[in-house]
Design a protein around this motif. Structure first.
Motif, mmCIF file in Angstrom:
data_model
loop_
_atom_site.group_PDB
_atom_site.id
_atom_site.type_symbol
_atom_site.label_atom_id
_atom_site.label_comp_id
_atom_site.label_asym_id
_atom_site.label_seq_id
_atom_site.Cartn_x
_atom_site.Cartn_y
_atom_site.Cartn_z
ATOM 1 N N GLY A 317 -67.895 36.214 -38.843
ATOM 2 C CA GLY A 317 -67.259 37.283 -38.086
ATOM 3 C C GLY A 317 -68.188 37.944 -37.061
ATOM 4 N N ASP A 537 -62.280 37.413 -35.692
ATOM 5 C CA ASP A 537 -62.634 37.128 -37.145
ATOM 6 C C ASP A 537 -61.478 36.806 -37.758
ATOM 7 N N ASN A 538 -60.016 36.906 -37.576
ATOM 8 C CA ASN A 538 -59.099 36.593 -38.147
ATOM 9 C C ASN A 538 -58.720 35.207 -37.952
ATOM 10 N N GLN A 558 -58.645 38.946 -43.978
ATOM 11 C CA GLN A 558 -58.462 38.709 -42.712
ATOM 12 C C GLN A 558 -57.550 37.589 -42.502
#
Length: 566
Positions: A317, A537-538, A558
């Motif tokens: 992240g 981040d996903n 996420q």
């Protein structure tokens, strides 16, 4: 390569150099009994004035001189910067090293001045990392006649003058006294000079932090030291396995292998995609695909490939990401490989930044295909070369990563074949200062038109493979780009201060009907997500979810598809 200059040009250069002979004589006369101190102060003054036009222009913009107090503060800052650069030279233990250091600062200053003045680039540790990881082809794409002029006038000429300076011999006692006076007494004088303006100085440090990245060449060397210190401090421990126990879940009607193609774009900013609101028809093919999910509110992990690319695959992240930490741990590709997924990285850029070292990977070079490559670069269609055949030869679940050259500048016109030049006039030079805003935007938009074509071709290939595989494509750019807004070009600005165009990236998702049914995804839910905030981040967690793989790093919150599984 040898170059024979015409006699007339050689004469002009000779007269230009002889022009400085009286100045040299005057400097040596002034130095008298304090040659080292004079040398350092003259060099420091030259650095702060000649190589810092961008800094002073920005400084006077945010702290204009409107009174005697303002003028006094500007002079105090000038004194501080001169002392800082001079002190660096006075710290070195000998004249030989001092001359060598000055030469290095001159060359670095000329190069940094070019990029600061031309592209409004700021130098920090991550920018130095970008330079360190840039290959020759990408570096040559930044060169221009303007760069040569900077290098000759601000680099070669001052270095030549430096070799002509002869410093008078002094005793060891005076040699040390000059350095003491320059460093310690100079610090006292500068501190006294700044003291009356302490309030303005505090405002300058707290409110206008981006200005420190413009100080040239001092900040460039500071950033280089930080980069070297960071890289050398990385532990040499064995690779840390962050996966723990890897599991794979089953799903309904799993009679076909999974095939996911992850396309990582380069320098594509969301603002210039028609289906995300751009006024021009830059995505005519993808715009016609009703089954496509288009995400309009996606932010990148960094503003350069050297940061964003490893961040995407690390699972750390953006807030916790560190290049050193990502190097020392297993990444998304390692996890999928251990889980039995066939993984391949295909690269038409400057490499995978260490991400693909432990999985099969292909680096496309200009000699690979003369039809799709020119000189020292290839068009992104080359990523599809023999891809369908390679996929069909493997009946396992597969992840294929396509790393594009995309819209990398400043040579935007070299990123697409001529038949994709839909917008004109265009900018066909690396020196963007010679092009109008319209020409730059038109050329950049043509790169998006070509990306639209390559992505559409990739989806068509996956449609044709949907009888043998449940297929999906996820596209996301690594970072955005500045095209002259507020005088800023290219990318790589410090994230905290970077304009939105360098952080706002496009993302699209295409799913075959078999993949969508197998994943029990609600189309209505997916369309409702298209305007929600998402980020790099996903990606890690979403790809694991798509491949039905779980490890210790996987986060349900996420995984952007999990919330739409029925």
């Amino acid at each position: 390569m040898k170059t024979n200059l015409p006699r007339r040009n050689a004469g002009i250069i000779q007269r230009f150099l002889h022009f400085f002979e009286p100045i040299l004589a005057r400097v040596q006369d002034i130095s008298g009994r304090n040659p080292d101190l004079t040398f350092a102060l003259v060099a420091g003054s030259g650095f702060v004035t000649i190589y810092n036009w961008r800094f002073w222009d920005s400084f006077l913009e945010v702290m204009p001189v409107e009174s005697a107090a303002d003028a006094g503060f500007a002079i105090a800052i000038l004194m501080l910067l001169i002392w800082l650069h001079a002190a660096v030279l006075l710290i070195v233990p000998s004249r030989t090293i001092m001359r060598a250091t000055t030469c290095a600062l001159i060359i670095a200053g000329a190069i940094c001045a070019f990029f600061a003045d031309t592209y409004k680039i700021q130098i920090d540790r991550d920018m130095v990392r970008n330079v360190a990881q840039t290959d020759l082809t990408e570096a040559m794409g930044l060169l221009s006649p303007r760069f040569i002029i900077y290098l000759l006038l601000l680099g070669a000429a001052p270095v030549w003058l430096l070799t002509r300076v002869r410093l008078a011999e002094v005793s060891t006692k005076r040699f040390l006294a000059q350095r003491f006076a320059g460093i310690f007494l100079g610090a006292i004088i500068v501190a006294v000079g700044i003291m009356p303006y302490s309030g303005q100085f505090a405002t300058f440090l707290r409110t206008h932090k981006p200005l420190r990245y413009l100080i040239n060449p001092g900040n460039a060397f500071h950033a280089t030291w930080r980069y070297i210190h960071h890289e050398t401090s990385l532990s040499k421990k064995p690779l840390i396995d962050v996966d723990g126990v890897i599991t794979r879940s089953s799903s309904v009607a799993e009679n076909k292998p999974l095939l996911v193609v992850l396309v990582v774009g380069e320098t594509a900013r969301a603002t210039n995609f028609q289906f995300l609101g751009h006024k021009d028809a830059t995505t005519p093919l993808l715009g016609k695909r009703e089954e496509l999910y288009r995400f309009s509110n996606v932010s990148s992990c960094g503003t350069s490939t050297a940061i964003s690319l490893p961040c995407i695959f690390s699972g750390l992240g953006r807030k916790d990401f560190d290049v050193g930490a990502s190097v020392e741990r297993t990444n998304l590709l390692d996890t999928l490989n251990k889980a039995g997924v066939m993984v391949e990285w295909r690269d038409n850029n400057t490499g995978c930044k260490g991400i693909c070292e432990r999985v099969p990977n292909v680096q496309f070079k200009p000699e690979t295909d003369s039809a799709l490559c020119e000189q020292d670069y290839c068009y992104d269609e080359i990523l599809l070369s023999n891809l369908r055949e390679s996929i069909s030869a493997n009946k396992k679940d597969q992840l294929r990563v396509l790393h594009q050259i995309g819209s990398h500048g400043p040579a935007y016109w070299r990123r697409y074949p001529s038949q994709f030049e839909r917008f004109a006039p265009t900018c066909r030079t690396n020196d963007l200062s010679k092009c109008t805003k319209e020409e730059i935007h038109n050329t950049y938009d043509n790169t998006i038109v070509y990306t639209d074509y390559v992505l559409d071709r990739t989806i068509s290939m996956l449609e044709n493979l949907s009888e043998q595989y449940d297929t999906a494509l996820l596209y996301i750019s690594d970072h955005g780009e500045s095209l002259g807004e507020r005088g800023i070009y290219l990318h790589g600005a410090p994230y905290r201060f970077a304009p939105k165009d360098q952080k706002h990236v496009p993302m699209i998702l295409w799913l075959s009907s078999g993949f969508q049914q197998r994943s029990l995804l609600s189309s209505a839910c997916m369309r409702g997500m298209q305007n929600q905030p998402l980020s790099h981040d996903n990606i890690y967690h979403t790809i694991l979810g798509m491949m039905k793989v779980r490890n210790l790093v996987y986060s349900r919150s996420q995984d952007m598809l999990l919330r739409c599984r029925q």
